[in-house]
Design an enzyme around this catalytic site. Sequence first.
Site, PDB file in Angstrom:
ATOM      1  N   GLU A  85       0.829  -1.215   0.000  1.00 47.77           N
ATOM      2  CA  GLU A  85       0.000   0.000   0.000  1.00 47.77           C
ATOM      3  C   GLU A  85       0.860   1.260   0.000  1.00 47.77           C
ATOM      4  O   GLU A  85       1.749   1.411   0.854  1.00 47.77           O
ATOM      5  CB  GLU A  85      -0.921  -0.006   1.229  1.00 47.77           C
ATOM      6  CG  GLU A  85      -1.874   1.172   1.237  1.00 47.77           C
ATOM      7  CD  GLU A  85      -2.901   1.100   2.370  1.00 47.77           C
ATOM      8  OE1 GLU A  85      -3.258  -0.010   2.814  1.00 47.77           O
ATOM      9  OE2 GLU A  85      -3.339   2.187   2.796  1.00 47.77           O
ATOM     10  N   LYS A 265      -7.276  -0.727  11.381  1.00 46.14           N
ATOM     11  CA  LYS A 265      -6.661  -1.159  10.110  1.00 46.14           C
ATOM     12  C   LYS A 265      -5.430  -0.302   9.839  1.00 46.14           C
ATOM     13  O   LYS A 265      -4.393  -0.789   9.381  1.00 46.14           O
ATOM     14  CB  LYS A 265      -7.685  -1.043   8.970  1.00 46.14           C
ATOM     15  CG  LYS A 265      -7.237  -1.663   7.664  1.00 46.14           C
ATOM     16  CD  LYS A 265      -6.456  -0.706   6.777  1.00 46.14           C
ATOM     17  CE  LYS A 265      -6.081  -1.347   5.458  1.00 46.14           C
ATOM     18  NZ  LYS A 265      -5.193  -0.500   4.659  1.00 46.14           N
ATOM     19  N   ASP A 281       4.336 -14.336  11.575  1.00 47.88           N
ATOM     20  CA  ASP A 281       3.045 -14.803  11.064  1.00 47.88           C
ATOM     21  C   ASP A 281       1.997 -13.694  11.233  1.00 47.88           C
ATOM     22  O   ASP A 281       1.455 -13.500  12.319  1.00 47.88           O
ATOM     23  CB  ASP A 281       2.661 -16.061  11.852  1.00 47.88           C
ATOM     24  CG  ASP A 281       1.335 -16.658  11.414  1.00 47.88           C
ATOM     25  OD1 ASP A 281       0.577 -15.987  10.697  1.00 47.88           O
ATOM     26  OD2 ASP A 281       1.064 -17.805  11.798  1.00 47.88           O
ATOM     27  N   HIS A 378      -2.362  10.393  -0.428  1.00 48.57           N
ATOM     28  CA  HIS A 378      -2.568   9.213  -1.271  1.00 48.57           C
ATOM     29  C   HIS A 378      -2.460   9.540  -2.759  1.00 48.57           C
ATOM     30  O   HIS A 378      -2.109   8.694  -3.561  1.00 48.57           O
ATOM     31  CB  HIS A 378      -3.960   8.619  -1.002  1.00 48.57           C
ATOM     32  CG  HIS A 378      -3.976   7.738   0.215  1.00 48.57           C
ATOM     33  ND1 HIS A 378      -5.103   7.078   0.643  1.00 48.57           N
ATOM     34  CD2 HIS A 378      -3.001   7.407   1.086  1.00 48.57           C
ATOM     35  CE1 HIS A 378      -4.817   6.397   1.728  1.00 48.57           C
ATOM     36  NE2 HIS A 378      -3.554   6.574   2.021  1.00 48.57           N
TER      37      HIS A 378
HETATM   38  C1  MEV Z   1      -5.740   3.250   5.059  1.00 51.53           C
HETATM   39  O1  MEV Z   1      -4.978   2.122   4.707  1.00 51.53           O
HETATM   40  C2  MEV Z   1      -5.748   3.420   6.559  1.00 51.53           C
HETATM   41  C3  MEV Z   1      -6.650   4.533   7.064  1.00 51.53           C
HETATM   42  O2  MEV Z   1      -7.979   4.363   6.574  1.00 51.53           O
HETATM   43  C4  MEV Z   1      -6.637   4.454   8.579  1.00 51.53           C
HETATM   44  C5  MEV Z   1      -7.622   5.364   9.276  1.00 51.53           C
HETATM   45  O3  MEV Z   1      -8.653   5.701   8.676  1.00 51.53           O
HETATM   46  O4  MEV Z   1      -7.348   5.680  10.435  1.00 51.53           O
HETATM   47  C6  MEV Z   1      -6.174   5.875   6.594  1.00 51.53           C
END
Ligand code: MEV
Length: 423
Positions: A85, A265, A281, A378
């Site tokens: 990513e 995430k 792992d 991004h």
């Molecule tokens: C993207 O990979 C991760 C985010 O969505 C985390 C978040 O929203 O805190 C930017």
Amino acid sequence: MAALISGFSKLTKTEKIDWLAQNFLQNTKEAKEILRTYWNSDEKLQQLHDDFIENTISNFYMPYGIAPNFMINGNHYTIPMAIEESSVVAAASLVAKFWSNKGGFTAKVINTVKVGQVHFMYQGSKADLERYFSAKKDELYRATKDITKNMEKRGGGILDIELRDITSHLENYYQLHVTFETVDSMGANFINSCLEAMANVFKNNEVEIVMSILSNYVPECLVKASVSCHVDDLHPTDGALFAKKMEQAVAIANVEPHRAVTHNKGVMNGIDAVVIATGNDFRAIEAGVHAYAAKSGKYKSLTKCQIKDDVFTFSIEIPLALGTVGGLTSTHPLSKLSLEILGNPSAKELMQIIAVAGLAQNYAALRALTTTGIQEGHMKMHLVNILNQLEADAEEKEKVTLAMKGKTVSYSGVVAALEKVRA
Ligand code: MEV
């Protein structure tokens, strides 16, 4: 529809690819070429990769990057990250630099206890089972002696064996709940071998073993990391407002699971990348960390934010069962290199480094989300990816990048800009 095949594992790699191409692929020549392009020209190295799993037909690359300038407990680290990513490595590097000027990250391992269980069914009286367990306990330890010998030399082994009654949740269900210290190894094979040896001596006509397996839920294999500074040092113009927004962002993740999952995430972007780069792992880590996030019965943020007397503190507490010896950590050349880059850490030190990577990533995400928005960062990589997809050459890339400056990057927008350049 392809016919079922038996004896597939016994075919050679070329035969496997031929079978795949004949049955599932349109352009067989091109498909075979793609698979071959990713073979390593060093045959020994390719064989090593072939042997990691079964039915290997090629390798699947991931970008391997490094994030420099991390200061953790007063030591400098450059952290290797394997991740596909965009923006993750850049964000880690920026946050690392930012905090290294403010004393860096503090990290502490709280505990390293790992868990395994022998799950069994028993219909008799609980008192009889307890008596049987007490009588057998020494034998359970003895049954694992050959397995634990080396681990004990390294300072690890079995910590305790407990009989647990779970019959209030599932009829006749009991378990041997076993705790382990596995020092610098992740210890999966060690734990599973111990459990199977115990199950063998514990089973009888009445104790019906269902399974013996380690648990990836390790709430006692815990590490904490944090950063802290005066709110004024957080932002060039309005540190107090920035700190408040960060606090609100974490508060939202604590009450709203939809947000908490995305929030976490972002944490895992940092954690998984280092877990993979060091040959650990990541599925085990993911499963354990998310279960921990839900330990209160509600899925919540893994990070905490506190503002007290104008001091901002951002922290994380997570379970991480990691190894720095054994398994892939010792066999994959890039995993070994990653560990060398990190100064060949102990498992405890790696827990600290990886917790920091997760905290830094969450800080970066929340900082972007509560200020400029996430898309700004991004967009640059998104544009590069679209241009690569459209097979733009270096000159075209430069011209399109210039044309897209200040604009929202969309696939159709980039196509249009590229067409204009090409025209
Ligand atoms: C993207 O990979 C991760 C985010 O969505 C985390 C978040 O929203 O805190 C930017």
